[in-house]
Enzyme design. Structure first.
Site, PDB file in Angstrom:
ATOM      1  N   GLU A  11       6.835   7.945   6.089  1.00 34.68           N
ATOM      2  CA  GLU A  11       6.593   6.752   6.922  1.00 34.68           C
ATOM      3  C   GLU A  11       7.644   6.697   8.019  1.00 34.68           C
ATOM      4  O   GLU A  11       8.613   7.465   8.006  1.00 34.68           O
ATOM      5  CB  GLU A  11       6.608   5.494   6.036  1.00 34.68           C
ATOM      6  CG  GLU A  11       5.362   5.437   5.151  1.00 34.68           C
ATOM      7  CD  GLU A  11       5.322   4.267   4.184  1.00 34.68           C
ATOM      8  OE1 GLU A  11       6.079   3.312   4.367  1.00 34.68           O
ATOM      9  OE2 GLU A  11       4.533   4.339   3.241  1.00 34.68           O
ATOM     10  N   ARG A  67       9.334   0.779  13.031  1.00 33.33           N
ATOM     11  CA  ARG A  67       8.360  -0.308  13.176  1.00 33.33           C
ATOM     12  C   ARG A  67       8.620  -1.279  14.309  1.00 33.33           C
ATOM     13  O   ARG A  67       7.702  -1.728  14.979  1.00 33.33           O
ATOM     14  CB  ARG A  67       8.361  -1.135  11.902  1.00 33.33           C
ATOM     15  CG  ARG A  67       7.343  -0.642  10.984  1.00 33.33           C
ATOM     16  CD  ARG A  67       7.299  -1.477   9.778  1.00 33.33           C
ATOM     17  NE  ARG A  67       6.711  -0.627   8.785  1.00 33.33           N
ATOM     18  CZ  ARG A  67       6.579  -0.938   7.533  1.00 33.33           C
ATOM     19  NH1 ARG A  67       6.981  -2.104   7.107  1.00 33.33           N
ATOM     20  NH2 ARG A  67       6.029  -0.099   6.707  1.00 33.33           N
ATOM     21  N   HIS A  88       5.010  -9.326   8.581  1.00 35.23           N
ATOM     22  CA  HIS A  88       4.866  -8.490   7.391  1.00 35.23           C
ATOM     23  C   HIS A  88       5.980  -8.695   6.375  1.00 35.23           C
ATOM     24  O   HIS A  88       5.731  -8.791   5.184  1.00 35.23           O
ATOM     25  CB  HIS A  88       4.841  -7.032   7.850  1.00 35.23           C
ATOM     26  CG  HIS A  88       4.658  -6.028   6.769  1.00 35.23           C
ATOM     27  ND1 HIS A  88       3.534  -5.989   5.971  1.00 35.23           N
ATOM     28  CD2 HIS A  88       5.440  -5.005   6.346  1.00 35.23           C
ATOM     29  CE1 HIS A  88       3.626  -4.984   5.115  1.00 35.23           C
ATOM     30  NE2 HIS A  88       4.794  -4.391   5.312  1.00 35.23           N
ATOM     31  N   HIS A  90       4.467  -5.804  11.161  1.00 32.62           N
ATOM     32  CA  HIS A  90       3.895  -4.485  10.894  1.00 32.62           C
ATOM     33  C   HIS A  90       2.993  -4.135  12.071  1.00 32.62           C
ATOM     34  O   HIS A  90       2.196  -4.970  12.510  1.00 32.62           O
ATOM     35  CB  HIS A  90       3.090  -4.513   9.590  1.00 32.62           C
ATOM     36  CG  HIS A  90       2.799  -3.144   9.057  1.00 32.62           C
ATOM     37  ND1 HIS A  90       1.924  -2.288   9.681  1.00 32.62           N
ATOM     38  CD2 HIS A  90       3.278  -2.478   7.973  1.00 32.62           C
ATOM     39  CE1 HIS A  90       1.871  -1.153   8.987  1.00 32.62           C
ATOM     40  NE2 HIS A  90       2.686  -1.244   7.950  1.00 32.62           N
ATOM     41  N   ARG A 120      14.015  -3.482   8.310  1.00 35.21           N
ATOM     42  CA  ARG A 120      13.821  -2.758   7.044  1.00 35.21           C
ATOM     43  C   ARG A 120      13.122  -1.419   7.259  1.00 35.21           C
ATOM     44  O   ARG A 120      12.129  -1.326   7.996  1.00 35.21           O
ATOM     45  CB  ARG A 120      12.967  -3.601   6.102  1.00 35.21           C
ATOM     46  CG  ARG A 120      12.690  -2.942   4.770  1.00 35.21           C
ATOM     47  CD  ARG A 120      11.766  -3.824   3.977  1.00 35.21           C
ATOM     48  NE  ARG A 120      10.491  -3.933   4.658  1.00 35.21           N
ATOM     49  CZ  ARG A 120       9.377  -3.321   4.272  1.00 35.21           C
ATOM     50  NH1 ARG A 120       9.383  -2.555   3.200  1.00 35.21           N
ATOM     51  NH2 ARG A 120       8.259  -3.489   4.935  1.00 35.21           N
ATOM     52  N   GLN A 146       0.818  -1.222   0.000  1.00 33.78           N
ATOM     53  CA  GLN A 146       0.000   0.000   0.000  1.00 33.78           C
ATOM     54  C   GLN A 146       0.847   1.265   0.000  1.00 33.78           C
ATOM     55  O   GLN A 146       0.634   2.182  -0.778  1.00 33.78           O
ATOM     56  CB  GLN A 146      -0.903   0.011   1.236  1.00 33.78           C
ATOM     57  CG  GLN A 146      -1.935  -1.076   1.244  1.00 33.78           C
ATOM     58  CD  GLN A 146      -2.779  -1.043   2.519  1.00 33.78           C
ATOM     59  OE1 GLN A 146      -2.586  -0.218   3.401  1.00 33.78           O
ATOM     60  NE2 GLN A 146      -3.719  -1.966   2.616  1.00 33.78           N
TER      61      GLN A 146
HETATM   62  C1  SIN Z   1       2.771   0.135   4.575  1.00 36.10           C
HETATM   63  O1  SIN Z   1       2.097   0.683   3.718  1.00 36.10           O
HETATM   64  O2  SIN Z   1       2.684   0.401   5.763  1.00 36.10           O
HETATM   65  C2  SIN Z   1       3.729  -0.911   4.156  1.00 36.10           C
HETATM   66  C3  SIN Z   1       4.898  -0.311   3.543  1.00 36.10           C
HETATM   67  C4  SIN Z   1       6.066  -1.208   3.692  1.00 36.10           C
HETATM   68  O3  SIN Z   1       5.989  -2.212   4.377  1.00 36.10           O
HETATM   69  O4  SIN Z   1       7.113  -0.883   3.144  1.00 36.10           O
END
Ligand code: SIN
Length: 530
Positions: A115, A284, A345, A238, A380, A45
């Protein structure tokens, strides 16, 4: 026996990008378990992290990636992926992919998302369905290539290697046995250049954001072929998977937090700040651990992601897919916080390769999530994986084109022997073992680990593997059975790797050794069968 210049196993971003480049130099077969678009990529996403803005720099992207990686990234690899990114992204644009743009002072520029762990806005996206758009664009382009054969509903069983056939030459990959799901027959496909692009192994855990195809096939096949596997203990959870009894594996993108979403506990409190000053957008591993601790401490079933303070039209436009999906489950994210839990994830480790995707087995390449090239280290950075897949597919295809292994005699490869085996009589055994693996991995090898839990998991997995091996030799192979065999192999690799690392680092957190120990463990965990 069929023969191709290149065989690619997997049809996500890395596999398709590799196939498109290789197709300029010869015939290509792309083998994929279900439909072409049934991939992890199609579910992505957030987007692709790439330096495109004047306010950003390669240096900053490299620094953020290294910081997230907790000391285990290979800086040369990170630099190569980050700096080659823009060129690969423009190739995607050339074949028709249009990233979202926004109006700034009378002109349109890329709309960059943010992010966790990124110091700048640098995530290119197509609304909240970037992976789907990329997948469709690449598949469309693949369909235009006359020398590429897309073999859907075909599952690779095992790699064919010189060593397995008893040749006393340097070991190398000669091709692959492939199950045609429609006929139930196993075909022999010969190629002296094979690329594994099978994605990750989220299905090894009870809760995952991954689609059903993510059963660790590439890692398991490579392991059986004697190829080195690295860093499998680093499984990324995740923080925000939708928590709903009927929703299966639905991700709530980190981009929601990037746009201001706040994580709250069952009392409505913004609790992450108690765990990390950066709050909901901390890296994360930290956020997932904080949620896990909060859920365990409070006895609540989930936490909540709240973006109700943002204007409704902004949410609908920026997150149409998430908005609609939540609505289908009776959750209106314009008015209420979304219930979420962490879920498996991304696999940061995998088949060990060099900077050009070459594995320790001649003629075998690995690209994308299945590979461990040193990009992600122990954790990551969000949205770095699509970038890595794209850049590494290019590098690996170039290497495969220019380094065709020579000197092997064109021996006929033996056909698959199914002997006297029968159809599986009791499917319940397969499903039971599958469930058992996923539950024990979730309970014993999850976000927080201990040696005792890992040892318990290891003992059970050995028993399960023995049982599955018997099944494999006595019954006709089926996709379910092959996936179960691969899941069990990958689960054991995760546990064995985790048992090697007597420290906590990045995504591997153990109560027995809660500190990072650079003196003893600032290195990859490399497992080898030989
Ligand atoms: C996300 O949209 O949170 C996933 C993106 C990712 O795992 O790189």
């Amino acid at each position: 026996m069929k023969e191709y210049d290149f065989v690619v196993i997997g049809s996500g971003i890395a596999g398709l990008a590799f196939a498109l480049k290789a197709a300029r130099h010869g015939s290509v077969a792309v083998i994929t378990k279900r439909k072409g678009a049934d991939t992890n990529t199609a579910w992505a996403q957030g987007g692709i992290a790439c330096v495109t803005s004047d306010e950003d720099s390669f240096e900053l992207h490299v620094r953020d990636t290294l910081e997230a990686g907790a000391g285990l990234c290979d800086e040369a690899v990170v630099r190569a992926v980050v700096t080659e990114g823009p060129e690969r992204i423009s190739e995607l644009a050339e074949i028709g992919l249009q990233f979202d743009k926004r109006e700034v002072s009378g002109h349109r520029e890329l709309d960059l998302g943010k992010e966790g762990g990124h110091s700048k806005r640098r995530v290119l996206h197509v609304r909240d369905a970037t992976g789907k758009e990329i997948e469709e664009t690449l598949l469309r382009e693949l369909g235009r290539q006359s020398n590429v054969k897309l073999l859907e509903n075909h599952m690779a069983v095992d790699l064919i290697t010189a060593a397995k056939l008893g040749f006393a030459t340097e070991d190398r990959c000669l091709g692959v046995y492939v199950l045609d799901e429609k006929t139930g027959e196993v075909e022999t496909i010969r190629s002296d250049r094979t690329a594994l692009a099978t994605g990750g192994c989220g299905k090894v855990y009870l809760y995952t954001t991954n689609p059903d195809i993510a059963t660790g096939d590439g890692v398991a096949m490579a392991w059986r072929a004697g190829v080195e596997i690295a860093n499998m203990e680093f499984i990324q959870f995740h923080p925000t998977c939708l928590f709903h009894a009927e929703a299966k594996s639905f991700l709530i993108s980190e981009a929601v937090r990037g746009e201001g979403g706040i994580l709250r506990n069952h009392r409505g409190k913004n609790f992450i700040k108690r765990y990390d000053a950066r709050g909901s957008l901390a890296p994360r591993d930290i956020v997932a651990r904080a949620i896990d601790a909060e859920i365990k401490r409070s006895g609540a079933k989930c936490v909540f992601l709240d973006i109700t303070h943002k204007p409704p039209e902004f949410i609908r436009k920026r997150f149409p897919h998430i908005y609609q999906t939540c609505l289908r489950f009776g959750i209106d994210m314009l008015k209420q916080a979304i219930p979420v839990v962490p879920a498996a994830h991304y696999q940061c480790g995998g088949i060990k390769t060099d900077m050009n995707g070459a594995t320790s087995l001649l003629g075998l390449y690995a690209v994308g999530e299945v590979a461990c090239i040193g990009m992600h280290g122990a954790n990551r950075l969000a949205s770095n994986s699509l970038l890595e897949g794209l850049v590494m597919a290019h590098r690996a295809a170039a290497a495969a084109v220019h380094r065709r292994p020579g000197g092997i005699q064109k021996v006929a490869l033996p056909e698959w022997q199914s002997g006297n085996v029968q159809d599986v009589d009791e499917l319940v055994v397969i499903y039971h073992n599958w469930d058992e693996i996923r539950r024990l991995m979730w309970d014993y090898v999850g976000i927080v680990r201990t040696d005792k839990r890992l040892q318990r998991a290891s003992a059970r997995l050995r028993n399960l593997q023995r049982e599955i091996r018997e099944f494999y030799w006595n019954f006709k192979v089926s996709v379910d059975l092959l996936e179960l065999r691969n899941l069990a192999a990958v689960a054991a690799l995760i546990v064995d790797s985790a048992l090697c690392r007597k420290e906590s680092r990045g995504l591997h957190y153990t109560l027995d050794y809660s500190q990072t120990d650079d003196r003893q463990f600032k290195h990859d965990t490399v497992l080898s069968r030989w």
